[in-house]
Design an enzyme around this catalytic site. Sequence first.
Site, PDB file in Angstrom:
ATOM      1  CG  ASP A   1      62.776  53.022  35.252  1.00  0.00           C
ATOM      2  OD1 ASP A   1      64.057  53.731  34.755  1.00  0.00           O
ATOM      3  OD2 ASP A   1      61.872  52.931  34.708  1.00  0.00           O
TER       4      ASP A   1
ATOM      5  CE  LYS B   1      60.255  56.647  34.204  1.00  0.00           C
ATOM      6  NZ  LYS B   1      59.607  56.997  32.711  1.00  0.00           N
TER       7      LYS B   1
ATOM      8  N   GLY C   1      55.064  54.166  29.922  1.00  0.00           N
ATOM      9  CA  GLY C   1      56.525  55.035  30.801  1.00  0.00           C
ATOM     10  C   GLY C   1      56.289  56.074  31.213  1.00  0.00           C
ATOM     11  CG  MET C   2      53.710  57.567  33.446  1.00  0.00           C
ATOM     12  SD  MET C   2      52.365  58.553  33.477  1.00  0.00           S
ATOM     13  CE  MET C   2      52.997  59.639  34.192  1.00  0.00           C
ATOM     14  CB  ALA C   3      58.282  54.406  36.768  1.00  0.00           C
ATOM     15  N   GLY C   4      54.987  53.227  36.152  1.00  0.00           N
ATOM     16  CA  GLY C   4      53.637  52.189  37.141  1.00  0.00           C
ATOM     17  C   GLY C   4      54.019  50.986  38.024  1.00  0.00           C
ATOM     18  N   GLY C   5      54.829  50.033  37.391  1.00  0.00           N
ATOM     19  CA  GLY C   5      54.831  48.680  37.367  1.00  0.00           C
ATOM     20  C   GLY C   5      55.890  49.107  38.833  1.00  0.00           C
ATOM     21  CB  SER C   6      59.256  50.667  38.134  1.00  0.00           C
ATOM     22  OG  SER C   6      59.629  50.204  37.332  1.00  0.00           O
TER      23      SER C   6
ATOM     24  N   PRO D   1      48.800  55.455  34.528  1.00  0.00           N
ATOM     25  CG  PRO D   1      48.150  56.833  33.036  1.00  0.00           C
ATOM     26  CD  PRO D   1      48.486  56.417  34.179  1.00  0.00           C
ATOM     27  CB  VAL D   2      48.711  49.753  32.652  1.00  0.00           C
ATOM     28  CG1 VAL D   2      49.631  48.336  32.588  1.00  0.00           C
ATOM     29  CG2 VAL D   2      48.108  50.126  34.391  1.00  0.00           C
TER      30      VAL D   2
HETATM   31  P1  ATP Z   1      58.426  51.895  32.859  1.00  0.00           P
HETATM   32  O1  ATP Z   1      57.774  53.671  32.111  1.00  0.00           O
HETATM   33  O2  ATP Z   1      58.908  51.252  33.341  1.00  0.00           O
HETATM   34  O3  ATP Z   1      58.795  51.611  31.231  1.00  0.00           O
HETATM   35  P2  ATP Z   1      54.881  51.376  32.037  1.00  0.00           P
HETATM   36  O4  ATP Z   1      54.691  52.751  32.880  1.00  0.00           O
HETATM   37  O5  ATP Z   1      55.702  51.610  30.640  1.00  0.00           O
HETATM   38  O6  ATP Z   1      56.928  50.748  32.443  1.00  0.00           O
HETATM   39  P3  ATP Z   1      53.923  49.133  33.416  1.00  0.00           P
HETATM   40  O7  ATP Z   1      52.657  50.217  33.372  1.00  0.00           O
HETATM   41  O8  ATP Z   1      55.099  49.036  34.437  1.00  0.00           O
HETATM   42  O9  ATP Z   1      54.871  50.340  31.873  1.00  0.00           O
HETATM   43  O10 ATP Z   1      53.609  47.939  33.131  1.00  0.00           O
HETATM   44  C1  ATP Z   1      54.545  47.588  32.228  1.00  0.00           C
HETATM   45  C2  ATP Z   1      53.843  45.602  32.191  1.00  0.00           C
HETATM   46  O11 ATP Z   1      54.193  45.213  32.885  1.00  0.00           O
HETATM   47  C3  ATP Z   1      52.543  45.861  31.874  1.00  0.00           C
HETATM   48  O12 ATP Z   1      51.970  45.175  30.521  1.00  0.00           O
HETATM   49  C4  ATP Z   1      51.637  45.458  32.349  1.00  0.00           C
HETATM   50  O13 ATP Z   1      50.777  43.910  32.289  1.00  0.00           O
HETATM   51  C5  ATP Z   1      53.154  44.350  33.480  1.00  0.00           C
HETATM   52  N1  ATP Z   1      52.922  44.962  35.015  1.00  0.00           N
HETATM   53  C6  ATP Z   1      52.931  43.514  36.278  1.00  0.00           C
HETATM   54  N2  ATP Z   1      53.031  44.186  37.347  1.00  0.00           N
HETATM   55  C7  ATP Z   1      52.420  45.645  36.979  1.00  0.00           C
HETATM   56  C8  ATP Z   1      51.810  46.516  38.056  1.00  0.00           C
HETATM   57  N3  ATP Z   1      52.090  46.088  39.304  1.00  0.00           N
HETATM   58  N4  ATP Z   1      51.446  47.945  37.434  1.00  0.00           N
HETATM   59  C9  ATP Z   1      50.873  47.859  35.969  1.00  0.00           C
HETATM   60  N5  ATP Z   1      51.628  46.658  35.417  1.00  0.00           N
HETATM   61  C10 ATP Z   1      52.472  46.058  35.917  1.00  0.00           C
END
Ligand code: ATP
Length: 288
Positions: free
Chosen positions: A137, A11, A99-104, A95-96
Amino acid sequence: MDVIRLKALAKINLGLDVIGCREDGYHLVRMIMQTIHLFDSIQLEKIPEPEIQLTTNIHFLPTNEHNIAYKAARLLMDEFKPGQGIRIDIKKCIPVSAGMAGGSTDAAAVLYGMNQIFEFKLSQRQLAKRALTLGADVPYCLMRGTALAEGIGEKLTRLPCVPRCPVVIAKPGISVSTKWVYDRLELNEQTKHPDIDQLLTDIQEQDLKKMTSHMGNILEEVTVKEYPVIAHIKEILLENGALNALMSGSGPTVFALFEERSQAREAADVLRASGLARQIYVTTLFNV
Ligand code: ATP
């Protein structure tokens, strides 16, 4: 059905405002969420052993209960005890810590997929309730499309689809913790808030140019101050034909919306040559 393959979509935030803070520390937000066609590929497979096995192509991600996708599986396994287990394979492209909700979105895909293959028969609403226990999220990631998210991000209102325009995603080689950014956000009389109501009107009117001109993210002030590379990436995208460019979520990823795919490709090429961003994608908005 024993195997299911899913696209867990990333997202962006077309608008992100913070309007207060709850006593428990959670921030109250007004965000316009939008899924894009950039995704992690998730395969779920039933296994006879009543356990959770998780693999991923990203070596630094946890494969145990610290992975939010694992937590999602645990939640449903503990509640429904299906007598079998699940193998989860995640091919990450989002990307981890970006800010793209990758984990969510991975967690949402696991909830959705397990509900399908084990036939738990949970409704969308029942899934969303469980999703919220995993993260603010996650309910939106189940819903997808264009939505207004309020409360801590869990109060969702579906919005009309935004015109399906090209988008460039650019993540510099830094990672930003969401908590770090929110902890440093100062809300006072001087704080400049993005006009989320105006954005809502622009979306209702399907006016892409007006909408892009009103995009804003209150968190840019915190993240950009610390990482000026974000401002430089925005500049390059704007100089190369973007309707507008903005940081997504707590950053550091920048997205830029374009009218034409050719313009988006050219801007991405200029950005690549600059060396400012490590991950660059050209894709489109994703509507449900
Ligand atoms: P948001 O936009 O919701 O703030 P984000 O994109 O900033 O999320 P994520 O990529 O979700 O952040 O990752 C945040 C942390 O969660 C990382 O430190 C990662 O190690 C941990 N994590 C746990 N499970 C996952 C997963 N399946 N994918 C990505 N990161 C994960």
